[in-house]
Design a protein around this motif. Structure first.
Motif, PDB file in Angstrom:
ATOM      1  N   HIS A   1       0.896  -1.013  -0.046  1.00  0.00           N
ATOM      2  CA  HIS A   1      -0.206  -0.131  -0.290  1.00  0.00           C
ATOM      3  C   HIS A   1       0.750   1.146  -0.078  1.00  0.00           C
ATOM      4  N   VAL A   2       0.858   2.534  -0.557  1.00  0.00           N
ATOM      5  CA  VAL A   2       1.141   3.237  -0.933  1.00  0.00           C
ATOM      6  C   VAL A   2       0.270   4.338  -0.058  1.00  0.00           C
ATOM      7  N   LEU A   3       0.592   5.506   0.734  1.00  0.00           N
ATOM      8  CA  LEU A   3      -0.118   6.429   0.861  1.00  0.00           C
ATOM      9  C   LEU A   3       0.698   7.662   1.776  1.00  0.00           C
ATOM     10  N   SER A   4      -0.313   9.209   0.266  1.00  0.00           N
ATOM     11  CA  SER A   4       0.811  10.090   0.252  1.00  0.00           C
ATOM     12  C   SER A   4      -0.634  11.433   1.192  1.00  0.00           C
ATOM     13  N   SER A   5       0.453  11.751   2.013  1.00  0.00           N
ATOM     14  CA  SER A   5       0.142  13.161   2.104  1.00  0.00           C
ATOM     15  C   SER A   5       0.957  14.270   1.888  1.00  0.00           C
ATOM     16  N   VAL A   6       2.046  14.209   1.035  1.00  0.00           N
ATOM     17  CA  VAL A   6       2.236  15.419   0.315  1.00  0.00           C
ATOM     18  C   VAL A   6       1.460  16.347  -0.544  1.00  0.00           C
ATOM     19  N   PRO A   7       1.508  17.435   0.178  1.00  0.00           N
ATOM     20  CA  PRO A   7       0.482  18.358  -0.879  1.00  0.00           C
ATOM     21  C   PRO A   7       1.366  19.020  -1.890  1.00  0.00           C
TER      22      PRO A   7
ATOM     23  N   TYR B   1      -4.480   9.361  -1.218  1.00  0.00           N
ATOM     24  CA  TYR B   1      -3.761  10.105  -1.271  1.00  0.00           C
ATOM     25  C   TYR B   1      -4.557  10.812  -0.034  1.00  0.00           C
ATOM     26  N   LEU B   2      -4.050  11.672   0.432  1.00  0.00           N
ATOM     27  CA  LEU B   2      -4.965  12.535   1.548  1.00  0.00           C
ATOM     28  C   LEU B   2      -5.574  13.847   0.739  1.00  0.00           C
ATOM     29  N   SER B   3      -6.077  14.490   0.729  1.00  0.00           N
ATOM     30  CA  SER B   3      -6.582  15.510   0.335  1.00  0.00           C
ATOM     31  C   SER B   3      -7.014  16.272   1.055  1.00  0.00           C
ATOM     32  N   SER B   4      -7.572  17.831   0.358  1.00  0.00           N
ATOM     33  CA  SER B   4      -8.746  18.930   0.810  1.00  0.00           C
ATOM     34  C   SER B   4      -9.864  18.693   0.505  1.00  0.00           C
ATOM     35  N   THR B   5     -11.341  19.559   0.543  1.00  0.00           N
ATOM     36  CA  THR B   5     -12.408  19.467   0.797  1.00  0.00           C
ATOM     37  C   THR B   5     -12.490  20.593   0.313  1.00  0.00           C
ATOM     38  N   GLY B   6     -11.295  21.627   0.018  1.00  0.00           N
ATOM     39  CA  GLY B   6     -11.205  22.957  -0.318  1.00  0.00           C
ATOM     40  C   GLY B   6     -10.864  22.653  -2.360  1.00  0.00           C
ATOM     41  N   VAL B   7     -10.808  21.678  -2.912  1.00  0.00           N
ATOM     42  CA  VAL B   7     -10.780  20.771  -4.285  1.00  0.00           C
ATOM     43  C   VAL B   7     -12.408  21.401  -4.605  1.00  0.00           C
TER      44      VAL B   7
ATOM     45  N   ARG C   1      -4.135  21.700  -5.687  1.00  0.00           N
ATOM     46  CA  ARG C   1      -5.128  20.488  -4.759  1.00  0.00           C
ATOM     47  C   ARG C   1      -5.218  19.563  -5.965  1.00  0.00           C
ATOM     48  N   ALA C   2      -6.826  20.192  -6.396  1.00  0.00           N
ATOM     49  CA  ALA C   2      -7.624  20.015  -7.337  1.00  0.00           C
ATOM     50  C   ALA C   2      -6.627  18.927  -8.036  1.00  0.00           C
ATOM     51  N   ALA C   3      -5.752  19.851  -9.116  1.00  0.00           N
ATOM     52  CA  ALA C   3      -5.260  18.639  -9.989  1.00  0.00           C
ATOM     53  C   ALA C   3      -4.773  17.572  -9.602  1.00  0.00           C
ATOM     54  N   ALA C   4      -3.869  17.866  -8.369  1.00  0.00           N
ATOM     55  CA  ALA C   4      -3.482  16.475  -7.622  1.00  0.00           C
ATOM     56  C   ALA C   4      -4.184  15.375  -7.088  1.00  0.00           C
ATOM     57  N   ASP C   5      -5.237  15.868  -6.655  1.00  0.00           N
ATOM     58  CA  ASP C   5      -6.934  15.251  -6.226  1.00  0.00           C
ATOM     59  C   ASP C   5      -6.567  14.952  -7.783  1.00  0.00           C
ATOM     60  N   ALA C   6      -7.323  14.445  -8.366  1.00  0.00           N
ATOM     61  CA  ALA C   6      -7.338  14.159  -9.872  1.00  0.00           C
ATOM     62  C   ALA C   6      -6.668  13.120 -10.022  1.00  0.00           C
ATOM     63  N   ALA C   7      -5.236  13.926 -10.088  1.00  0.00           N
ATOM     64  CA  ALA C   7      -3.863  12.776 -11.088  1.00  0.00           C
ATOM     65  C   ALA C   7      -3.948  11.953 -10.584  1.00  0.00           C
ATOM     66  N   TRP C   8      -4.705  11.857  -8.664  1.00  0.00           N
ATOM     67  CA  TRP C   8      -4.473   9.972  -8.036  1.00  0.00           C
ATOM     68  C   TRP C   8      -5.239   9.988  -8.547  1.00  0.00           C
ATOM     69  N   LEU C   9      -6.668  10.280  -8.358  1.00  0.00           N
ATOM     70  CA  LEU C   9      -8.326   9.609  -8.277  1.00  0.00           C
ATOM     71  C   LEU C   9      -7.528   8.732 -10.342  1.00  0.00           C
ATOM     72  N   ALA C  10      -7.214   9.666 -10.836  1.00  0.00           N
ATOM     73  CA  ALA C  10      -6.024   9.064 -12.903  1.00  0.00           C
ATOM     74  C   ALA C  10      -5.963   7.739 -12.294  1.00  0.00           C
ATOM     75  N   ARG C  11      -5.449   6.655 -11.097  1.00  0.00           N
ATOM     76  CA  ARG C  11      -4.627   5.666 -11.171  1.00  0.00           C
ATOM     77  C   ARG C  11      -5.655   5.003  -9.583  1.00  0.00           C
ATOM     78  N   ASP C  12      -6.295   5.210 -10.031  1.00  0.00           N
ATOM     79  CA  ASP C  12      -7.355   4.666  -9.269  1.00  0.00           C
ATOM     80  C   ASP C  12      -6.964   4.513  -7.417  1.00  0.00           C
TER      81      ASP C  12
ATOM     82  N   ARG D   1      -7.421   5.397  -3.761  1.00  0.00           N
ATOM     83  CA  ARG D   1      -8.133   6.344  -2.628  1.00  0.00           C
ATOM     84  C   ARG D   1      -8.184   7.934  -2.269  1.00  0.00           C
ATOM     85  N   VAL D   2      -8.633   8.378  -2.583  1.00  0.00           N
ATOM     86  CA  VAL D   2      -8.868   9.738  -2.709  1.00  0.00           C
ATOM     87  C   VAL D   2      -9.357  10.354  -0.799  1.00  0.00           C
ATOM     88  N   PHE D   3      -9.066  10.813  -0.337  1.00  0.00           N
ATOM     89  CA  PHE D   3      -9.714  11.035   1.103  1.00  0.00           C
ATOM     90  C   PHE D   3      -8.833  12.944   0.999  1.00  0.00           C
TER      91      PHE D   3
END
Length: 270
Positions: free
Chosen positions: A48-54, A78-84, A107-118, A120-122
């Motif tokens: 498993h890989v989890l990222s919280s890096v902004p 990936y730990l994202s933000s509701t700010g997106v 942050r929204a661009a990173a959120d989308a990039a992680w979603l594109a890799r299947d 779990r974006v929190f």
């Protein structure tokens, strides 16, 4: 785990897994983010890989930029933000809403990039917990109330982030809002923290007196719905509102400022 910061450490403690984590400087037995060989070896051994890096100053995602070629074939988070979601004028927002229209474009661009890799974006709202809460700010004299009517925000206790991420790794890929059940104004939270401490509430300040970053925060107004995480992951926040969460924090022994891990917003989690 990329970025062993405040929330990530709570996830590690709750999960009980053997974990390799990165920080910017390799402190406390972690791997230095820039130590390419060590990081790649760690990823190779991981399930498993989890990222919280902004996002970095250039607006890119450092993990995907430096290590995106080696994280495939693993369960990703990936730990994202509701700010997106940007400003919803106090309306409720869930994971079906568009992202990228607010001040958190990178942050929204990173959120989308992680979603594109299947992954779990929190998507997380304001985070609080032991050593990092309105109680600490009221006690230190750094809290304030803002003279701005109608502002409503969501928040989440760090322990509920941990339980949500752990549940999420057993659920389907996708975006999940991890927020408590009671969005309220920041002023209400500060008032309650002051009452718990037996201290007078801090004075009101004008929005014009805030820093540019704080003004940007108060320019947005939204209520974050958490129903998807409840339905698909079986997640229920242990602290469903700020009162329960702050009462729990006030009852705990708090780490000192010197021993507290740095906040996620510092960007020092690589």
């Amino acid at each position: 785990m990329f970025g062993l910061g405040y929330a990530a450490r709570a996830i590690v403690a709750a999960g009980g897994w053997p974990v390799l984590g990165t920080t910017r400087d390799g402190r406390d037995g972690t791997i230095r983010f820039g130590d390419v060989d060590a990081v790649r070896a760690g990823v190779a051994a991981a399930t498993h890989v989890l990222s919280s890096v902004p996002p970095d100053e250039a607006g890119g995602d450092p993990v995907l930029s430096h290590y995106g070629d080696v994280i495939g074939g693993r369960t990703l988070g990936y730990l994202s933000s509701t700010g997106v979601y940007g400003d919803t004028r106090g309306g409720w927002v869930d994971e079906t809403a568009p992202i990228g229209g607010g001040r958190r474009g990178a942050r929204a661009a990173a959120d989308a990039a992680w979603l594109a890799r299947d992954a779990r974006v929190f998507r997380l709202p304001g985070i609080y917990g032991p050593g990092r809460s309105p109680l600490d700010r009221v006690r230190a004299g750094t809290a304030h109330r803002v003279a701005l009517a109608g502002q409503v925000f969501s928040r989440v206790h760090v322990d509920d982030i941990a339980s949500g991420v752990i549940a999420g790794f057993d659920g389907p890929p996708g975006a999940y809002n991890l927020a408590d059940d009671l969005p309220v104004s920041q002023n209400d939270v500060i008032d309650y923290a002051a009452r718990l401490l037996g201290m007078p509430p801090p004075p009101f300040v004008s929005p014009d007196a805030l820093s540019p970053a704080a003004r940007g925060f108060y320019a947005e107004n939204r209520r974050v719905a958490n129903g998807k995480a409840k339905r698909l992951l079986g997640w229920v926040p242990f602290y469903p509102d700020y009162r329960a969460g702050l009462r729990a924090v006030s009852a705990m022994t708090r780490p000192t400022a010197a021993s507290s891990p740095p906040p996620i917003a510092s960007g020092d989690q690589r």
